[in-house]
Design a protein around this motif. Structure first.
Motif, PDB file in Angstrom:
ATOM      1  N   ARG A  78       0.831  -1.203   0.000  1.00  0.00           N
ATOM      2  CA  ARG A  78       0.000   0.000   0.000  1.00  0.00           C
ATOM      3  C   ARG A  78       0.869   1.258   0.000  1.00  0.00           C
ATOM      4  O   ARG A  78       1.872   1.337   0.707  1.00  0.00           O
ATOM      5  CB  ARG A  78      -0.917   0.032   1.214  1.00  0.00           C
ATOM      6  N   LYS A  79       0.455   2.220  -0.818  1.00  0.00           N
ATOM      7  CA  LYS A  79       1.084   3.537  -0.905  1.00  0.00           C
ATOM      8  C   LYS A  79      -0.017   4.588  -0.833  1.00  0.00           C
ATOM      9  O   LYS A  79      -1.197   4.257  -0.983  1.00  0.00           O
ATOM     10  CB  LYS A  79       1.810   3.699  -2.253  1.00  0.00           C
ATOM     11  N   PRO A  80       0.345   5.845  -0.663  1.00  0.00           N
ATOM     12  CA  PRO A  80      -0.689   6.891  -0.655  1.00  0.00           C
ATOM     13  C   PRO A  80      -1.532   6.911  -1.933  1.00  0.00           C
ATOM     14  O   PRO A  80      -2.704   7.276  -1.904  1.00  0.00           O
ATOM     15  CB  PRO A  80       0.102   8.186  -0.497  1.00  0.00           C
ATOM     16  N   GLN A  81      -0.954   6.503  -3.055  1.00  0.00           N
ATOM     17  CA  GLN A  81      -1.691   6.526  -4.329  1.00  0.00           C
ATOM     18  C   GLN A  81      -2.368   5.194  -4.655  1.00  0.00           C
ATOM     19  O   GLN A  81      -2.823   4.974  -5.767  1.00  0.00           O
ATOM     20  CB  GLN A  81      -0.781   6.984  -5.473  1.00  0.00           C
ATOM     21  N   SER A  82      -2.449   4.281  -3.679  1.00  0.00           N
ATOM     22  CA  SER A  82      -3.098   2.982  -3.882  1.00  0.00           C
ATOM     23  C   SER A  82      -4.610   3.124  -3.989  1.00  0.00           C
ATOM     24  O   SER A  82      -5.225   3.891  -3.249  1.00  0.00           O
ATOM     25  CB  SER A  82      -2.792   2.043  -2.719  1.00  0.00           C
ATOM     26  N   ARG A  83      -5.171   2.352  -4.901  1.00  0.00           N
ATOM     27  CA  ARG A  83      -6.628   2.242  -5.052  1.00  0.00           C
ATOM     28  C   ARG A  83      -6.952   0.846  -5.559  1.00  0.00           C
ATOM     29  O   ARG A  83      -6.108   0.171  -6.144  1.00  0.00           O
ATOM     30  CB  ARG A  83      -7.164   3.268  -6.050  1.00  0.00           C
ATOM     31  N   LEU A  84      -8.190   0.435  -5.356  1.00  0.00           N
ATOM     32  CA  LEU A  84      -8.702  -0.786  -5.970  1.00  0.00           C
ATOM     33  C   LEU A  84      -9.372  -0.357  -7.277  1.00  0.00           C
ATOM     34  O   LEU A  84     -10.289   0.470  -7.271  1.00  0.00           O
ATOM     35  CB  LEU A  84      -9.695  -1.493  -5.056  1.00  0.00           C
ATOM     36  N   SER A  85      -8.901  -0.913  -8.370  1.00  0.00           N
ATOM     37  CA  SER A  85      -9.396  -0.472  -9.679  1.00  0.00           C
ATOM     38  C   SER A  85     -10.870  -0.803  -9.894  1.00  0.00           C
ATOM     39  O   SER A  85     -11.535  -0.158 -10.703  1.00  0.00           O
ATOM     40  CB  SER A  85      -8.528  -1.048 -10.798  1.00  0.00           C
ATOM     41  N   CYS A  86     -11.397  -1.760  -9.148  1.00  0.00           N
ATOM     42  CA  CYS A  86     -12.824  -2.093  -9.280  1.00  0.00           C
ATOM     43  C   CYS A  86     -13.713  -1.001  -8.701  1.00  0.00           C
ATOM     44  O   CYS A  86     -14.914  -0.954  -8.986  1.00  0.00           O
ATOM     45  CB  CYS A  86     -13.137  -3.434  -8.621  1.00  0.00           C
ATOM     46  N   GLN A  87     -13.151  -0.104  -7.917  1.00  0.00           N
ATOM     47  CA  GLN A  87     -13.927   0.937  -7.253  1.00  0.00           C
ATOM     48  C   GLN A  87     -13.850   2.284  -7.967  1.00  0.00           C
ATOM     49  O   GLN A  87     -14.383   3.269  -7.481  1.00  0.00           O
ATOM     50  CB  GLN A  87     -13.468   1.086  -5.804  1.00  0.00           C
ATOM     51  N   ILE A  88     -13.201   2.304  -9.125  1.00  0.00           N
ATOM     52  CA  ILE A  88     -13.071   3.552  -9.882  1.00  0.00           C
ATOM     53  C   ILE A  88     -13.853   3.424 -11.189  1.00  0.00           C
ATOM     54  O   ILE A  88     -13.433   2.733 -12.114  1.00  0.00           O
ATOM     55  CB  ILE A  88     -11.589   3.878 -10.164  1.00  0.00           C
ATOM     56  N   ARG A  89     -15.026   4.042 -11.221  1.00  0.00           N
ATOM     57  CA  ARG A  89     -15.846   4.057 -12.432  1.00  0.00           C
ATOM     58  C   ARG A  89     -15.352   5.195 -13.306  1.00  0.00           C
ATOM     59  O   ARG A  89     -15.230   6.340 -12.858  1.00  0.00           O
ATOM     60  CB  ARG A  89     -17.325   4.237 -12.083  1.00  0.00           C
ATOM     61  N   LEU A  90     -15.021   4.868 -14.545  1.00  0.00           N
ATOM     62  CA  LEU A  90     -14.410   5.846 -15.446  1.00  0.00           C
ATOM     63  C   LEU A  90     -15.391   6.920 -15.894  1.00  0.00           C
ATOM     64  O   LEU A  90     -16.535   6.633 -16.241  1.00  0.00           O
ATOM     65  CB  LEU A  90     -13.828   5.130 -16.663  1.00  0.00           C
ATOM     66  N   THR A  91     -14.910   8.154 -15.877  1.00  0.00           N
ATOM     67  CA  THR A  91     -15.665   9.295 -16.369  1.00  0.00           C
ATOM     68  C   THR A  91     -14.791  10.008 -17.413  1.00  0.00           C
ATOM     69  O   THR A  91     -13.565   9.824 -17.428  1.00  0.00           O
ATOM     70  CB  THR A  91     -15.997  10.281 -15.235  1.00  0.00           C
ATOM     71  N   PRO A  92     -15.380  10.811 -18.283  1.00  0.00           N
ATOM     72  CA  PRO A  92     -14.585  11.507 -19.300  1.00  0.00           C
ATOM     73  C   PRO A  92     -13.429  12.320 -18.720  1.00  0.00           C
ATOM     74  O   PRO A  92     -12.373  12.436 -19.336  1.00  0.00           O
ATOM     75  CB  PRO A  92     -15.604  12.408 -19.994  1.00  0.00           C
ATOM     76  N   GLU A  93     -13.594  12.851 -17.501  1.00  0.00           N
ATOM     77  CA  GLU A  93     -12.549  13.661 -16.878  1.00  0.00           C
ATOM     78  C   GLU A  93     -11.300  12.842 -16.539  1.00  0.00           C
ATOM     79  O   GLU A  93     -10.235  13.398 -16.275  1.00  0.00           O
ATOM     80  CB  GLU A  93     -13.076  14.310 -15.586  1.00  0.00           C
ATOM     81  N   MET A  94     -11.418  11.526 -16.542  1.00  0.00           N
ATOM     82  CA  MET A  94     -10.292  10.658 -16.197  1.00  0.00           C
ATOM     83  C   MET A  94      -9.401  10.323 -17.395  1.00  0.00           C
ATOM     84  O   MET A  94      -8.404   9.624 -17.252  1.00  0.00           O
ATOM     85  CB  MET A  94     -10.787   9.369 -15.539  1.00  0.00           C
ATOM     86  N   SER A  95      -9.747  10.809 -18.568  1.00  0.00           N
ATOM     87  CA  SER A  95      -8.901  10.562 -19.731  1.00  0.00           C
ATOM     88  C   SER A  95      -7.508  11.121 -19.449  1.00  0.00           C
ATOM     89  O   SER A  95      -7.357  12.211 -18.908  1.00  0.00           O
ATOM     90  CB  SER A  95      -9.492  11.217 -20.979  1.00  0.00           C
ATOM     91  N   GLY A  96      -6.490  10.342 -19.753  1.00  0.00           N
ATOM     92  CA  GLY A  96      -5.117  10.719 -19.459  1.00  0.00           C
ATOM     93  C   GLY A  96      -4.595  10.091 -18.186  1.00  0.00           C
ATOM     94  O   GLY A  96      -3.425  10.252 -17.837  1.00  0.00           O
ATOM     95  N   LEU A  97      -5.459   9.357 -17.487  1.00  0.00           N
ATOM     96  CA  LEU A  97      -5.068   8.689 -16.253  1.00  0.00           C
ATOM     97  C   LEU A  97      -3.918   7.725 -16.517  1.00  0.00           C
ATOM     98  O   LEU A  97      -3.868   7.075 -17.555  1.00  0.00           O
ATOM     99  CB  LEU A  97      -6.275   7.917 -15.713  1.00  0.00           C
TER     100      LEU A  97
END
Length: 105
Positions: A78-97
């Motif tokens: 785990r790091k400060p930038q850790s996330r579970l990818s199943c919990q991130i629903r993509l929105t247009p604003e996330m392009s470039g992630l």
């Protein structure tokens, strides 16, 4: 379509195109990056879809839930930038992630 850069555990980067509305986990798995196990299928119960948000996520990725936080606490990586990818629903604003698949626990 959104553009996402995904980095595998060997440091190889892939450009992924994904439609808004699916999860980051689905986008990565649909691209054939099988290192992202996602054993629970996106139910936020296994933490095998752990990723590091490397770039362009600040301000556009929603806060994590208590369940996600608890699951990430079980990871040695785990790091400060850790996330579970199943919990991130993509929105247009996330392009470039830009994300990297976390080491396997």
């Amino acid at each position: 379509m959104l553009q996402i850069a995904a980095i595998d555990r060997n440091g190889n980067e892939r450009s992924i195109e994904a439609p808004p509305g699916i999860t980051l986990m689905e986008a990565i798995r649909n691209e054939g990056m099988d290192e992202l196990l996602a054993q629970c299928g996106g139910c936020c119960s296994c933490a095998t879809c752990h990723v590091f948000i490397e770039q362009s996520g600040e301000g556009v990725i929603p806060q994590m839930s208590d369940d996600e936080n608890d699951l990430l606490d079980s990871s040695d990586h785990r790091k400060p930038q850790s996330r579970l990818s199943c919990q991130i629903r993509l929105t247009p604003e996330m392009s470039g992630l830009r994300v990297a698949i976390a080491p396997e626990d």
